[in-house]
Design a protein around this motif. Structure first.
Motif, PDB file in Angstrom:
ATOM      1  N   ASN A 218       7.131  -1.677  -5.188  1.00  0.00           N
ATOM      2  CA  ASN A 218       6.272  -0.544  -4.839  1.00  0.00           C
ATOM      3  C   ASN A 218       5.511  -0.984  -3.763  1.00  0.00           C
ATOM      4  O   ASN A 218       5.096  -1.954  -3.798  1.00  0.00           O
ATOM      5  CB  ASN A 218       5.473   0.146  -5.996  1.00  0.00           C
TER       6      ASN A 218
ATOM      7  N   PRO B 268       0.206   2.919   0.381  1.00  0.00           N
ATOM      8  CA  PRO B 268      -1.302   2.862   0.210  1.00  0.00           C
ATOM      9  C   PRO B 268      -1.954   1.824  -0.881  1.00  0.00           C
ATOM     10  O   PRO B 268      -2.981   1.655  -0.808  1.00  0.00           O
ATOM     11  CB  PRO B 268      -1.722   4.281   0.559  1.00  0.00           C
ATOM     12  N   ALA B 269      -1.023   2.155  -1.960  1.00  0.00           N
ATOM     13  CA  ALA B 269      -1.672   1.598  -3.202  1.00  0.00           C
ATOM     14  C   ALA B 269      -1.436   0.211  -3.394  1.00  0.00           C
ATOM     15  O   ALA B 269      -2.120  -0.362  -4.178  1.00  0.00           O
ATOM     16  CB  ALA B 269      -1.056   2.321  -4.634  1.00  0.00           C
ATOM     17  N   GLY B 270      -0.842  -0.375  -2.501  1.00  0.00           N
ATOM     18  CA  GLY B 270      -0.697  -1.825  -2.310  1.00  0.00           C
ATOM     19  C   GLY B 270       0.658  -2.480  -2.723  1.00  0.00           C
ATOM     20  O   GLY B 270       1.641  -1.258  -3.064  1.00  0.00           O
TER      21      GLY B 270
END
Length: 311
Positions: free
Chosen positions: A61, A64-66
């Motif tokens: 993944n 923006p969430a890393g």
């Protein structure tokens, strides 16, 4: 993605993509891997996307969430580690056939040998580089149980660790030693106390921090009846706990005395509580080591032998 598709063969391009994926996973993200891979983030992203398409699996993944690996990504990473290690071994074996000293040697250490006056590992590396300039060295610090497991499994060529309950699957070559003393940190009740007023029962009554894995550190702490209240994997973490002033712990004097010199630690009953560790180079018994590993091992032993050791 269509989970019915299969990877029928592995090409050189696949190995390149797997190396990129491994570097990204170990670096913790695409941006962090740019320096390691010396390529731009957009190119790395394309390589990862190409690998996911090739394997028909979502590996990570990113956004923006890393960055994080998926469950499939974790499994592919483990498989890639084995595959790439096998490729490295194959290249080393081919180079042996061609009588060329080229490839990679993987070495792991447990102790803080950089400050140990009895350890001549830096000099060994210098002499090895002169004899085999085309060989790449991979050097890491690992807990002793990890070193043993990886040497036995072929993920490491040589390990350097304290002798303790030798494994029948490994060969051991003694190298150097170090003296271990018990330390307390500034702020600990023993730090400003009169050592003459302390005894073993006093030491047994306070919190002690030790190495968690099978080691002389663990054995000595248990034998002396210390109250272990914290566990660590390495000596740097142990030094931090000791400096907190909340724990006693064993450190090699070449490391602990550096903190003593800065007024941050103090030896506890040094005339009564101490032990000595002997370190050895370990290799697996089967199969026999390749020429690169044998050369490094011979250089390592020679560096630690005789009156001029380490020169």
């Amino acid at each position: 993605m269509n989970r019915h598709s299969q990877v029928k063969h592995i090409a050189d391009a696949d190995l390149k993509l797997l190396r990129v994926f491994k570097a990204v996973a170990e670096s913790g993200g695409l941006a962090a891997a740019e320096t390691e891979l010396n390529i731009g983030k957009s190119t790395i992203s394309k390589y990862i996307a190409d690998l996911e398409l090739r394997l028909d699996l979502k590996l990570c993944n990113r956004g923006p969430a890393g960055f994080s690996l998926t469950d499939d990504g974790e499994k592919v990473l483990r498989s890639a580690d084995g595959l790439l290690a096998s490729v490295t071994d194959f290249r080393a074996q081919v180079n042996e056939i061609k009588q060329q000293l080229a490839g990679t040697i993987r070495i792991a250490l447990f102790d803080q040998c950089a400050s140990n006056p009895e350890a001549f590992v830096p000099g060994t590396i210098r002499e090895f580089n002169k004899a085999a300039p085309a060989v790449e060295i991979e050097l890491s610090l690992e807990p002793p149980n990890v070193i043993e497991t990886k040497v036995i499994g072929g993920e490491l060529d040589i390990g350097i660790l304290a002798l303790h309950r030798p494994s029948p699957s490994l060969d051991y070559m003694p190298l150097y030693g170090e003296n271990m003393f018990l330390y307390c940190g500034k702020g600990h009740p023993f730090f400003d106390s009169d050592q003459a007023s302390l005894g073993l029962p006093d030491v047994q009554s306070v919190n002690y921090a030790g190495i968690r894995v099978n080691s002389p550190n663990l054995h000595v702490g248990q034998k002396l009846g210390f109250r272990r209240a914290a566990k660590v994997q390495n000596e740097q973490a142990l030094a931090i706990l000791i400096m907190s002033g909340s724990y006693l712990g064993f450190l090699p004097d070449h490391l602990g005395d550096l903190f003593v010199g800065h007024g941050l630690m103090k030896k506890v009953l040094p005339e009564e509580i101490f032990y000595r560790s002997q370190f050895a180079a370990v290799t697996r018994k089967r199969p026999a080591v390749n020429r690169i590993t044998k050369l490094f091992l011979d250089t390592l032993v020679a560096s630690h032998s005789g009156p001029d050791a380490g020169d």
